[in-house]
Design an enzyme around this catalytic site. Sequence first.
Site: not given
Ligand code: BGC
Length: 720
Positions: A265
């Site tokens: 993530d």
């Molecule tokens: C979130 C994810 C997301 C990623 C990319 C993160 O902060 O937890 O769910 O896919 O950002 O935007």
Amino acid sequence: MNKKELVSLVKNMTIDEKIGQLQQLTGNFYTDSEAEITGPLNESGLTTEMVANAGSVLGLSGAEELIGIQRDYLESSRLKIPLLFMADIIHGYRTIFPIPLGLASSWDPILMKETAEVAAKESALSGLHVTFSPMVDLVRDPRWGRVMESTGEDPLLNRQFAKAAVEGYQGEDLRNDLNRIAACVKHFAAYGAPEGGREYNTVDMSERMLRDMYLPSYKAAIDAGSKLVMTAFNTVDSIPATANKKLNRDILRDEFGFDGVLISDWAAIKEVIAHGVAGNDKEAAKLALEAGVDIEMMTFCYQHFLKDLLAEDLVSIDLVDEAVLRILELKEDLGLFENPYRGANAEAEERWVFSQEHQDVAERAAKESIVLLKNNQQALPISETEKLALIGPFVDNGEILGTWSWKGNPKETETIKTIFEQEPKKIEASYVPMADVNNLTKEELNGAINVAQKADKLVLLLGENFMMSGEASSRTNLQLPQAQLDLIAALAELNKPMILVLFNGRPLELTAIEPQFEAIIEAWFPGTKGAKALHDILFGKVNPSGRLTMSFPRNVGQVPIYYNHFNTGRPIDYDDLENKYVSKYLDVANTPLYPFGYGLSYSNCSYGTLASTKETYRMSEKIEINLDVTNNGNRAAKETVQLYTRDIVGQVVRPVKELKGYHKIDLAPNETKKISFTLDSNDLAYVHSDLTLTTDSGEFEIMVGPNSEEVQTILIHLTK
Ligand code: BGC
């Protein structure tokens, strides 16, 4: 390219090129001409060569732009390995569907699949290859803002929706079907259980519970072929998920057989330092690579330190090579080596994105997602002769799309007011919009009272604004904002029938205001066609059919509250409420205000007697449960008949109820349908204390009803 060719491509790559494949950057590295001098490049410590080698990009879209970026990239790339374009397409690209918690209220995985197909098509034509969806985290705590992205508190529904979403995104032939994109199931694992509902907080649970309730939905997405998995921000057994070897190698890869790409993530590799299991970026890089993370999203631990780690023999090149190979395989699975532009097609993009066909799916989805929570004295549907006052922040507001609707445009979203005004038969209605969910001006209040005095019925369109749920939007107060409570109190004094329509991303605490309303509708954030769907429900053109997949608490102190809880050694006895030493609160009931599975319609359906074809079944036999369901109303209705079980004596404690099946049926006025459920012993299996999935013999309660509380119960016996 076949596997052998890909392996030999990896062999031909320099260390820098390999590390580049493991790096994901945001779009501004490619689009912002200032980036090199002052922007992200400077802060990140990346050189232009590093950017030129990065293997994937996050958060860009648009056919023309992505074709251009890919072309430039390939021109300057030695090995001509195409870039991967990824983004968060969570519930629609530009045609926005209800938020996932709303879509789940449809209890219709086929609908979920259709919405994912539309989202995939719009995304693919706009040049994207991967969506960071579905989020399949099981949730029990509405304080956590990301419950809006989940499908709720039930493992069976979560599994079914996970599978449906992956199938919708990827189709049956991802390589050749250019209207599809790859799915990335997230957040592995148990991100939906942060302590106190506080975003990014610690998760701690037994491995048995993790495997029983939380892991099955990720597994379902993987079994459906999800090409990617995203790690979670939280800890699992006190080790951050992104550095958790047991989770990502032993369980995800060895046990679940996942051979796709594992992406971190956002910044989650570097964050293991703040968690406190690595002292610096270099240690973080080592831990994550060893744990099996292939792509680092938006931090640069791999980029800056893998080379040193390799040179010092602290990590093996085999680990790097296997990660690179997995990424190249994904590119190959998408057909990018042959056609690096894939679906990107400006003309088709223009034709299909936000097309009428796609909006029709959004309208159907919104209609199936809206949940009728209360309807006293048939306050709804509204008759067209009634004089209405529509009051509140969502009266003339296109911001009903939800927070994860990056390409959705509130300005092109119909509002309630515009839909009402478009009606051929003019409805007599006055509109008092509020500019802000958190603020009620004197003029707004006076205006509301003024029009309310002249109206027969008041429709209050209230809720949270879209920024109050989603990521980093935990709340401890689950009531409507004070300004809206003040509005309700002022209007209640007029003693007119009031209808509440709610727009929000989580179960709210409605106990204090519920008695003020004759009817309550939960609209969630219903998406592009939400206003039209709502209009048709208010006027009875559509009979509401949504059912909750997450319990609504009576107050925030009950949270976490979920239907599939344990009984405890001192369960509450509703026939003896005086008994103090039982598991209860002194100040509130144990039950939720609106339970899991709950939702009304404008019809009244009755359930006949529940019967099993036999009392005792052998493990190898199919269990058959039957009953009749009748629509006693004079409108066609959709009824969701739900079957729950309870394993009365388990090897470990079992929940008081577990959803094991449901039928969403259409019933014409006065129609009776015979409903049959067939279970087999695998449906009754659970994770035992030795972590095996097996079924107990013995007594089981079988419960059927319109929601998790109003059930009929019979007993069956299962023998070896
Ligand atoms: C979130 C994810 C997301 C990623 C990319 C993160 O902060 O937890 O769910 O896919 O950002 O935007």
